[in-house]
Design a protein around this motif. Structure first.
Motif, PDB file in Angstrom:
ATOM      1  N   THR A   8      28.731 -17.266 -10.959  1.00  0.00           N
ATOM      2  CA  THR A   8      28.218 -16.186 -11.806  1.00  0.00           C
ATOM      3  C   THR A   8      28.384 -16.577 -13.271  1.00  0.00           C
ATOM      4  OG1 THR A   8      28.790 -14.487 -10.181  1.00  0.00           O
ATOM      5  CG2 THR A   8      28.497 -13.762 -12.464  1.00  0.00           C
ATOM      6  N   VAL A   9      27.311 -16.447 -14.040  1.00  0.00           N
ATOM      7  CA  VAL A   9      27.354 -16.767 -15.468  1.00  0.00           C
ATOM      8  C   VAL A   9      26.970 -15.525 -16.258  1.00  0.00           C
ATOM      9  CG1 VAL A   9      26.461 -18.216 -17.327  1.00  0.00           C
ATOM     10  CG2 VAL A   9      26.761 -19.178 -15.037  1.00  0.00           C
ATOM     11  N   LEU A  10      27.852 -15.105 -17.150  1.00  0.00           N
ATOM     12  CA  LEU A  10      27.616 -13.932 -17.996  1.00  0.00           C
ATOM     13  C   LEU A  10      27.554 -14.362 -19.452  1.00  0.00           C
ATOM     14  CD1 LEU A  10      30.280 -11.571 -16.362  1.00  0.00           C
ATOM     15  CD2 LEU A  10      27.850 -11.739 -15.779  1.00  0.00           C
ATOM     16  N   ALA A  11      26.673 -13.740 -20.218  1.00  0.00           N
ATOM     17  CA  ALA A  11      26.573 -14.037 -21.647  1.00  0.00           C
ATOM     18  C   ALA A  11      27.149 -12.878 -22.445  1.00  0.00           C
ATOM     19  CB  ALA A  11      25.117 -14.269 -22.044  1.00  0.00           C
ATOM     20  N   LYS A  12      28.029 -13.197 -23.380  1.00  0.00           N
ATOM     21  CA  LYS A  12      28.483 -12.181 -24.328  1.00  0.00           C
ATOM     22  C   LYS A  12      27.602 -12.321 -25.564  1.00  0.00           C
ATOM     23  CE  LYS A  12      32.388  -9.872 -26.433  1.00  0.00           C
ATOM     24  NZ  LYS A  12      31.751  -8.563 -26.139  1.00  0.00           N
ATOM     25  N   VAL A  13      26.660 -11.407 -25.686  1.00  0.00           N
ATOM     26  CA  VAL A  13      25.634 -11.492 -26.729  1.00  0.00           C
ATOM     27  C   VAL A  13      26.156 -10.833 -28.000  1.00  0.00           C
ATOM     28  CG1 VAL A  13      23.268 -10.899 -27.333  1.00  0.00           C
ATOM     29  CG2 VAL A  13      23.844 -11.467 -24.960  1.00  0.00           C
ATOM     30  N   GLU A  14      26.300 -11.626 -29.058  1.00  0.00           N
ATOM     31  CA  GLU A  14      26.951 -11.162 -30.279  1.00  0.00           C
ATOM     32  C   GLU A  14      25.997 -10.848 -31.432  1.00  0.00           C
ATOM     33  OE1 GLU A  14      30.390 -10.673 -31.302  1.00  0.00           O
ATOM     34  OE2 GLU A  14      30.396 -10.271 -29.162  1.00  0.00           O
ATOM     35  N   PHE A  15      24.680 -10.959 -31.191  1.00  0.00           N
ATOM     36  CA  PHE A  15      23.780 -10.705 -32.323  1.00  0.00           C
ATOM     37  C   PHE A  15      23.470  -9.224 -32.531  1.00  0.00           C
ATOM     38  CE2 PHE A  15      20.706 -12.352 -28.976  1.00  0.00           C
ATOM     39  CZ  PHE A  15      20.126 -11.126 -28.655  1.00  0.00           C
ATOM     40  N   PHE A  16      24.156  -8.350 -31.795  1.00  0.00           N
ATOM     41  CA  PHE A  16      24.002  -6.916 -32.048  1.00  0.00           C
ATOM     42  C   PHE A  16      24.939  -6.435 -33.158  1.00  0.00           C
ATOM     43  CE2 PHE A  16      22.432  -7.286 -27.653  1.00  0.00           C
ATOM     44  CZ  PHE A  16      21.173  -6.746 -27.839  1.00  0.00           C
ATOM     45  N   ASN A  17      25.795  -7.333 -33.670  1.00  0.00           N
ATOM     46  CA  ASN A  17      26.615  -7.000 -34.832  1.00  0.00           C
ATOM     47  C   ASN A  17      25.705  -6.818 -36.056  1.00  0.00           C
ATOM     48  OD1 ASN A  17      29.316  -7.174 -33.688  1.00  0.00           O
ATOM     49  ND2 ASN A  17      28.872  -9.355 -33.404  1.00  0.00           N
ATOM     50  N   PRO A  18      26.169  -6.109 -37.085  1.00  0.00           N
ATOM     51  CA  PRO A  18      25.305  -5.810 -38.245  1.00  0.00           C
ATOM     52  C   PRO A  18      24.658  -7.040 -38.878  1.00  0.00           C
ATOM     53  CG  PRO A  18      27.299  -4.505 -38.353  1.00  0.00           C
ATOM     54  CD  PRO A  18      27.485  -5.458 -37.200  1.00  0.00           C
ATOM     55  N   GLY A  19      25.391  -8.147 -38.929  1.00  0.00           N
ATOM     56  CA  GLY A  19      24.853  -9.374 -39.518  1.00  0.00           C
ATOM     57  C   GLY A  19      24.248 -10.306 -38.510  1.00  0.00           C
ATOM     58  N   ASN A  20      24.058  -9.814 -37.274  1.00  0.00           N
ATOM     59  CA  ASN A  20      23.416 -10.560 -36.186  1.00  0.00           C
ATOM     60  C   ASN A  20      24.196 -11.780 -35.708  1.00  0.00           C
ATOM     61  OD1 ASN A  20      20.436  -9.789 -37.921  1.00  0.00           O
ATOM     62  ND2 ASN A  20      21.045  -8.834 -35.996  1.00  0.00           N
ATOM     63  N   SER A  21      25.515 -11.774 -35.895  1.00  0.00           N
ATOM     64  CA  SER A  21      26.302 -12.882 -35.351  1.00  0.00           C
ATOM     65  C   SER A  21      27.747 -12.457 -35.107  1.00  0.00           C
ATOM     66  CB  SER A  21      26.283 -14.093 -36.292  1.00  0.00           C
ATOM     67  OG  SER A  21      27.334 -14.039 -37.229  1.00  0.00           O
ATOM     68  N   ILE A  22      28.442 -13.274 -34.352  1.00  0.00           N
ATOM     69  CA  ILE A  22      29.852 -13.024 -34.032  1.00  0.00           C
ATOM     70  C   ILE A  22      30.734 -13.142 -35.276  1.00  0.00           C
ATOM     71  CG2 ILE A  22      30.456 -15.431 -33.511  1.00  0.00           C
ATOM     72  CD1 ILE A  22      32.027 -14.342 -31.061  1.00  0.00           C
ATOM     73  N   LYS A  23      30.232 -13.798 -36.300  1.00  0.00           N
ATOM     74  CA  LYS A  23      31.033 -14.025 -37.501  1.00  0.00           C
ATOM     75  C   LYS A  23      31.346 -12.733 -38.263  1.00  0.00           C
ATOM     76  CE  LYS A  23      31.115 -18.588 -37.283  1.00  0.00           C
ATOM     77  NZ  LYS A  23      32.360 -19.376 -37.158  1.00  0.00           N
ATOM     78  N   ASP A  24      30.607 -11.664 -37.987  1.00  0.00           N
ATOM     79  CA  ASP A  24      30.911 -10.387 -38.643  1.00  0.00           C
ATOM     80  C   ASP A  24      32.342  -9.948 -38.358  1.00  0.00           C
ATOM     81  OD1 ASP A  24      28.308 -10.412 -39.429  1.00  0.00           O
ATOM     82  OD2 ASP A  24      27.685  -8.655 -38.290  1.00  0.00           O
TER      83      ASP A  24
END
Length: 431
Positions: A8-24
């Motif tokens: 099973t492969v799951l993606a943690k999608v981080e572009f829903f943050n305000p700046g569209n990335s995990i770096k927020d």
């Protein structure tokens, strides 16, 4: 894509943050920590070296909190990233990529210098600022644990500063020491060898295209004991996989997501059916529209395996081009069409294309005026076939080849003309 993996492969999608990335996540945390201990004062200036995403997170925080931003970045970063940073009010200085970190021209050095020169400035330094990994220890790791209900067995992170892989990985290993943390590196980066040997081998370092991952030094955010394995991925494999994720999964991802999944696929022999793998999708594909998602950019770097006009030409290199002279008779054109079983003939004069003859065009003219068979070709010829470059993708020729126009012309490196017809396209695409 991941259907070829046994687990099973799951993606943690981080572009829903305000700046569209995990770096927020870590951008806000670094700002708030600096406010608490007095390094960042009201009306101050945030100075940072960034590949784009951290800068975006910092810029958004600066808008809310009233700070100025000056960012140094490299010339390998996408134009979209630079334009977005400017759009949110940041001042951006573009520095050369292919220099040592200690070189005064490097984006690390430029950021550090500006932090000293600009009054009331705070040098964020995401590489050595431990608030970076703390943010992921406190947020990203717990979220993954809860969202998988503690079933996660592997965490896959395409890593650069080390904050995500170390922070999230540390939290998850505290919950379950058996969880494997795999870091995806880029060829041209020294991180993999450093993890395996403890040696800072600068011979591992050379220019690469992939954005946001890999390093030519070891940031302090790394705790290599948290990472179980490093895997390197080529620039091409990361870019091609990003496009596959977007096309096959409907998730518009950035370059590093492609690298992460490509690295995972390379390690599939280590996975079991019962494993639950979580891959971090760091940012959004809109940051790479001019690069990874641009066919021309991909082809120029040999990343896109597409059939081009050159492939068609090379496939029949020994077949001479049938041409007509403007002063030949229409009956000669008909004779050549029959002899060579072709429908389209370019008309050349002194090796320059001046017109074209097509079977369909002749047919309609001769029905009304049979006597035209004795006329000169120049009296009945149509406009020249469109001329395209050798590197034009076959699937782009539909712009030129249509009901009214059945062929295009191209020139090879020696200046010789070649014709590509609808039939040629069908043949090429069928191989």
């Amino acid at each position: 894509m991941t259907r070829e993996l046994p687990c099973t492969v799951l993606a943690k999608v981080e572009f829903f943050n305000p700046g569209n990335s995990i770096k927020d996540r870590m951008a806000v945390r670094m700002v708030e920590e600096a406010e608490k201990d007095g390094r960042l004062k009201p009306g101050g200036t945030l100075v940072e070296g960034t590949s784009g995403n951290t800068g975006m997170g910092l810029a958004l925080a600066a808008i809310v909190k009233g700070y100025r931003c000056i960012f140094a970045t490299t010339d390998k970063q996408s134009k979209e990233k630079v334009d977005i940073l400017k759009a949110v009010g940041a001042e951006v200085i573009v520095c050369p990529t292919n220099v040592e970190p200690e070189d005064p021209r490097s984006y690390y050095s430029v950021a550090a210098r500006l932090a000293k020169e600009v009054p009331n400035a705070f040098y964020v330094n995401q590489y050595d600022n431990l608030a970076n990994r703390d943010a992921h220890y406190e947020q990203t790791g717990p979220e993954i644990w809860e969202q998988t209900e503690g079933k996660i067995t592997h965490l896959i992170v395409a890593t650069g500063t080390g904050g995500t892989v170390t922070g999230a990985g540390k939290y998850l290993k505290e919950k379950n020491p058996d969880i494997q943390v795999w870091a995806i590196d880029s060829y041209g980066s020294l991180l993999k060898k450093y993890h395996e040997t403890g040696e800072l081998d600068m011979s591992e370092v050379y220019p690469y295209i992939t954005e946001g991952i890999g390093e030519d030094f070891v940031p302090q955010n790394y705790d290599m004991s948290v990472i179980d394995k490093f895997e390197k991925v080529t620039d091409k494999d990361g870019a091609v996989m990003a496009r596959r994720i977007t096309k096959e999964e409907g998730i518009f991802v950035g370059y590093s997501a492609g690298s992460a999944v490509s690295g995972l696929v390379q390690l599939k022999h280590l996975l079991k059916p019962e494993d639950v793998v979580v891959v971090i999708f760091h940012d959004h594909g809109s940051r790479y529209v001019g690069k990874v998602y641009n066919d021309q950019w991909m082809m120029e770097r040999g990343f896109l395996d597409v059939k081009t006009v050159k492939d068609v030409v090379n496939g029949r290199r020994n077949v001479p081009l049938v041409t007509l002279n403007p002063d030949e008779k229409v009956s000669d054109a008909i004779g050549k069409m029959k002899k060579f079983d072709i429908e389209h003939i370019p008309v050349l004069q002194n090796n320059e294309v001046v017109g074209a003859i097509s079977e369909s065009g002749l047919f309609s003219r001769l029905i009304d005026q049979p006597e035209l068979k004795d006329a000169a070709v120049k009296q009945v010829m149509q406009a020249s076939f469109p001329v395209v470059g050798l590197e034009t993708p076959i699937d782009k020729l539909t712009i030129f080849i249509n009901k009214e126009n059945g062929a295009v012309l191209t020139k090879d490196e020696s200046g010789n003309h070649h014709i590509v017809t609808k039939y040629d396209i069908i043949q090429a695409l069928g191989k």
